[in-house]
Design a protein around this motif. Structure first.
Motif, PDB file in Angstrom:
ATOM      1  N   ARG A 104       1.015  -1.163   0.178  1.00  0.00           N
ATOM      2  CA  ARG A 104      -0.098   0.118  -0.217  1.00  0.00           C
ATOM      3  C   ARG A 104       0.971   1.446   0.517  1.00  0.00           C
ATOM      4  O   ARG A 104       0.470   2.611  -0.746  1.00  0.00           O
ATOM      5  CB  ARG A 104      -1.030   0.483   1.229  1.00  0.00           C
ATOM      6  CG  ARG A 104      -1.965  -0.618   0.803  1.00  0.00           C
ATOM      7  CD  ARG A 104      -3.098  -0.212   2.051  1.00  0.00           C
ATOM      8  NE  ARG A 104      -4.076  -1.971   2.488  1.00  0.00           N
ATOM      9  CZ  ARG A 104      -3.987  -3.230   3.233  1.00  0.00           C
ATOM     10  NH1 ARG A 104      -2.828  -2.750   4.455  1.00  0.00           N
ATOM     11  NH2 ARG A 104      -4.753  -3.919   3.414  1.00  0.00           N
ATOM     12  N   LYS A 105       2.058   1.263   0.952  1.00  0.00           N
ATOM     13  CA  LYS A 105       2.854   2.535   0.916  1.00  0.00           C
ATOM     14  C   LYS A 105       3.397   2.109  -0.226  1.00  0.00           C
ATOM     15  O   LYS A 105       3.684   3.260  -1.363  1.00  0.00           O
ATOM     16  CB  LYS A 105       3.717   2.010   2.069  1.00  0.00           C
ATOM     17  CG  LYS A 105       3.354   2.453   3.497  1.00  0.00           C
ATOM     18  CD  LYS A 105       4.699   2.581   4.467  1.00  0.00           C
ATOM     19  CE  LYS A 105       3.541   1.487   5.897  1.00  0.00           C
ATOM     20  NZ  LYS A 105       4.927   1.420   6.373  1.00  0.00           N
TER      21      LYS A 105
ATOM     22  N   ARG B  16       1.065   3.936  -3.334  1.00  0.00           N
ATOM     23  CA  ARG B  16       1.653   5.654  -2.909  1.00  0.00           C
ATOM     24  C   ARG B  16       2.645   6.185  -3.370  1.00  0.00           C
ATOM     25  O   ARG B  16       2.014   7.304  -4.180  1.00  0.00           O
ATOM     26  CB  ARG B  16       1.176   6.401  -1.119  1.00  0.00           C
ATOM     27  CG  ARG B  16       0.541   7.428  -1.134  1.00  0.00           C
ATOM     28  CD  ARG B  16      -0.798   7.344  -1.381  1.00  0.00           C
ATOM     29  NE  ARG B  16      -0.542   8.677  -2.555  1.00  0.00           N
ATOM     30  CZ  ARG B  16      -1.557   8.464  -3.402  1.00  0.00           C
ATOM     31  NH1 ARG B  16      -2.803   8.521  -3.361  1.00  0.00           N
ATOM     32  NH2 ARG B  16      -1.789   9.921  -4.039  1.00  0.00           N
TER      33      ARG B  16
ATOM     34  N   ASP C 120       2.541   9.037  -6.690  1.00  0.00           N
ATOM     35  CA  ASP C 120       3.408  10.732  -6.008  1.00  0.00           C
ATOM     36  C   ASP C 120       4.571  10.466  -6.820  1.00  0.00           C
ATOM     37  O   ASP C 120       4.611  11.902  -6.968  1.00  0.00           O
ATOM     38  CB  ASP C 120       3.743  10.055  -4.691  1.00  0.00           C
ATOM     39  CG  ASP C 120       2.437  10.044  -3.118  1.00  0.00           C
ATOM     40  OD1 ASP C 120       1.714  10.641  -4.318  1.00  0.00           O
ATOM     41  OD2 ASP C 120       3.008  10.011  -2.354  1.00  0.00           O
TER      42      ASP C 120
END
Lengths: 194, 552
Positions: free
Chosen positions: B212-213, B216, B220
């Motif tokens: 999930r990180k 992201r 980004d």
């Protein structure tokens, strides 16, 4: 100067090698060249078409637009006729005379002859016969290079030099055979009257 | 007959195919390793690399079992900090899609570049899917060269981008560029990266919590990718001349546009795109000055579709989706000419005379012919049978005079489809697959058939090489195939190794017939070396002997 050549034949006849020999010689003489090849399934005993573009200016694409080829160069007559749509009305067909008949509905030789004779500019060369006389039928494509070379703004010496280099690894017999094939093709080329 | 597998034989030093230019660019970018599975039109890139791998300090390069294993090996190289190239054809990326998509989420360490060669026009493929869609799907950078020089330059740039943004970078070629030669200027090579294991192994563990990180993080970084795309030299306004019709080209379509340029009354405002994600600001700036945008791209109407969502409705967008250009087949200068509203050039009248087609066919003396003869003999008398086949030279068995096979879908499908047909109740069911395709993705399907003892007969055409692509080495030699099959659990009494030979057709047919009558899984391996491979091998051996003589 620009010379756009459609190279046609049957997979296995050395169409790509034919193109590489002319392309290499042209490049060494300082021309820009673009050679488009065929690989994979397309080349297995079926129709094979490559294109070679030579110019003294940048060349933007590998493909030759319809109606603009200066030459169709064929190792087999039916394949030469297949791409007439690409030939400029002022262009020339340079083809081997001997049919390669690995298909059921191959047209009769007299029909091929009639269609070739109807072209404004055509040169028919006994590629296989001259190659056999030079020492091996596998050099038939080099006979066609010879026949074509007379029409190109290339020094036959640069083509011979590249032939020497290209076949060097196969021994001097093969080099000599190919040089004989090249010269025989060059001598035999005589255009039909326009 | 194919040309010699190693195209270096007819390479002149600076006259490189698009395929070779990418390989040379990768080598000069400090490549440490490369992996691939053969597939037209990508094969020649890897053959070029293999020839260089033989040199001292050259990159490690090896053919792999399939595109997925190739890609995974590349990930391993990247994780320890070195630069790596993976090479495949467009449909190969379907096989490698799992590692590819997920590799966008991990933090790429050593530069990882994927060269994928598309085949619009299907010169030697089963579809014309556009790999730019995959790059977009994975949200990574895709570079699309317009010529051989760009292929080299982009390959060098791709590794830097991969390390800078910690993502894999895709280089998309199409057949016409992959297989055409032009002069390429090279630059001094860069040294290989030192071995340097990723300092952050967590960024390679795709457990949900870390994934999930990392997902992201990939999202980004997108604005940075976009800003690269806006400023990079591959996306540039080629002409800002005023006009109500503007043109956007991508990849090789730029050449086709330029070929027609001399016949236009004036150059059109022209933006060329060679790097994705799309440079939206540049596109909007061009669109603001024109009423109509002509989109010229090879492959799917990817750019054209995107434009419809990002430009004002007042801008007319013309391209493949609008029906101006064909959605299928290879793009050509003649298509572009028509789209530009130029008249067709005059041609010879006799150009319209029909010429009968000459489809590709099996080589004279090909062992597959004997296997097809035997198969047809063995199937004689059955009211309804099915032969599921696969991808390779033997797919030509679908054409006359053989007409011996009935399906070809994707690598390995022969076995799964045969199992399905048998499960559905058909008998007899035969699956036909080549040795290399079997090793690529047939083994897993056979495991399913072993587990169910499926009532089917698998015929493996073992010619000892990857024939269709020009005779590359298979990942395992012929001698390993029978032990592999027995190891999977196929009953030894229903596994036979026979010769594919004109004089042994009846013997092979009898074995096949007997196994069709056995209501359970059986495997027949028909062995004989590819005739073209044998020719190339003997010619190489002759050459080696001659060289030895000269040295001696």
């Amino acid at each position: 100067m620009k010379q756009d050549l459609v190279l046609a034949g049957v997979g296995g006849q050395g169409v790509v090698s034919l193109g590489v020999v002319i392309a290499a010689a042209a490049q060494r003489e300082g021309y820009t060249v673009k050679l488009s090849e065929v690989h994979g399934m397309a080349q297995r005993g079926g129709s094979v078409m490559a294109s070679l573009r030579i110019a003294d200016a940048p060349i933007h694409g590998a493909l030759i637009p319809a109606g603009t080829a200066d030459f169709i160069v064929a190792t087999e007559p039916l394949e030469g006729l297949r791409y007439l749509d690409l030939l400029s009305p002022e262009g020339t067909l340079v083809t081997a005379s001997e049919p390669f008949t690995n298909m059921a509905d191959y047209p009769p030789p007299e029909e091929l002859r009639r269609r070739i004779d109807a072209l404004p500019h055509a040169v028919v060369v006994d590629g296989l016969r001259l190659a056999r006389e030079a020492g091996g039928v596998r050099a038939a494509n080099i006979v066609i290079v010879g026949a074509l070379s007379d029409f190109l703004p290339l020094d036959p010496k640069s083509i011979e030099d590249y032939i020497r280099e290209r076949f060097a690894a196969k021994g001097s017999d093969i080099v000599e055979l190919n040089l004989r094939a090249f010269r025989a093709g060059r001598e035999s080329a005589c255009p039909t009257p326009a | 007959m194919p040309q010699p597998a190693n195209t270096l034989e007819h390479r002149t030093e600076l006259l490189l195919m698009g395929d070779e230019a990418v390989a040379q660019g990768a080598i000069d970018a400090g490549l440490s390793a490369a992996y691939a599975y053969p597939g037209t039109p990508a094969t020649e890139s890897f053959e070029y690399l293999l020839a260089h791998a033989k040199t001292e300090d050259g990159p490690k390069a090896a053919w792999c079992a399939n595109e997925k294993t190739a890609y995974e090996q590349a990930l391993g190289v990247s994780m320890v900090g070195r630069r790596v190239l993976v090479v495949m054809k467009h449909v190969g990326l379907n096989v490698a899609a799992d590692p590819f998509i997920n590799s966008a989420i991990v933090s790429i360490h050593g530069g990882l570049v994927l060269l994928v060669a598309d085949d619009p026009g299907m010169h030697s493929s089963q579809n014309e899917q556009d790999s730019r869609v995959y790059a977009d799907f994975a949200r990574v950078i895709c570079l699309e060269p317009a010529n051989q020089q760009e292929a080299y330059d982009m390959a060098r740039e791709a590794f830097d981008l991969s390390e800078r943004f910690e993502i894999p970078v895709v280089i998309r070629l199409v057949t016409r560029l992959a297989h055409s030669r032009a002069r390429v200027e090279t630059r001094p090579p860069r040294a290989q990266n030192p071995l340097d294991k990723t300092p952050d192994p967590d960024s390679w563990i795709l457990l949900p919590a870390t994934a999930r990180k990392l997902w992201r993080k990939l999202l980004d970084v997108q604005p940075e990718l976009e800003s690269y795309s806006e400023s990079c030299p591959f996306n540039r306004l080629e002409s800002a001349s005023p006009g109500s019709v503007g043109v956007i080209t991508t990849g090789v379509a730029r050449g086709y546009y330029r070929q027609n340029l001399p016949d236009l009354p004036a150059p059109l405002p022209h933006l060329h795109i060679g790097a994705y994600p799309l440079p939206l600001a540049k596109i909007r700036a061009l669109a603001a000055t024109v009423n109509t945008l002509l989109v010229l791209e090879e492959g799917y109407p990817l750019l054209e579709r995107r434009l419809r969502g990002i430009l004002p409705i007042a801008t007319e967008i013309r391209g493949k989706e609008s029906g101006l250009l064909p959605l299928d087949g290879e793009l050509s200068p003649d298509h572009v000419r028509q789209a530009l509203g130029l008249p067709p050039r005059p041609r010879l009248a006799m150009a319209a005379d029909p010429v009968p087609p000459r489809p590709p066919q099996l080589c004279k003396g090909c062992p597959h012919k004997d296997s097809f003869d035997a198969l047809k003999l063995a199937l004689t008398g059955y009211e309804c049978s099915i032969v599921n086949a696969d991808i390779g030279c033997y797919t030509l068995g679908a054409l006359p005079p053989y007409q011996a096979i009935e399906s070809c879908v994707c690598m390995g499908a022969a076995i799964g489809m045969a199992k399905g047909a048998a499960d559905a109740g058909l008998h007899p069911v035969v699956s036909v697959i080549g040795d290399s395709t079997f090793l690529h993705s047939g083994v897993t399907g056979l495991m399913d058939a072993v587990a169910a003892d499926t009532d089917m007969t698998l015929l493996i055409l073992d010619n000892g090489t990857v024939g269709m692509t020009g005779g590359q080495e298979t990942v395992l030699p012929s001698s390993q195939i029978e032990p592999l099959i027995l190891g999977l659990g196929v009953a030894p009494e229903h596994c036979h190794v026979l010769q594919a030979h004109p004089r042994k057709v009846e013997e092979l047919a009898a074995a096949l017939r007997a196994e069709m009558e056995h209501h359970g899984l059986s495997v027949v391996i028909a062995v004989r070396e590819c005739i073209e491979h044998a020719r190339m091998r003997t010619s190489q051996e002759r050459r080696r002997r001659r060289e030895k003589r000269i040295e001696g």
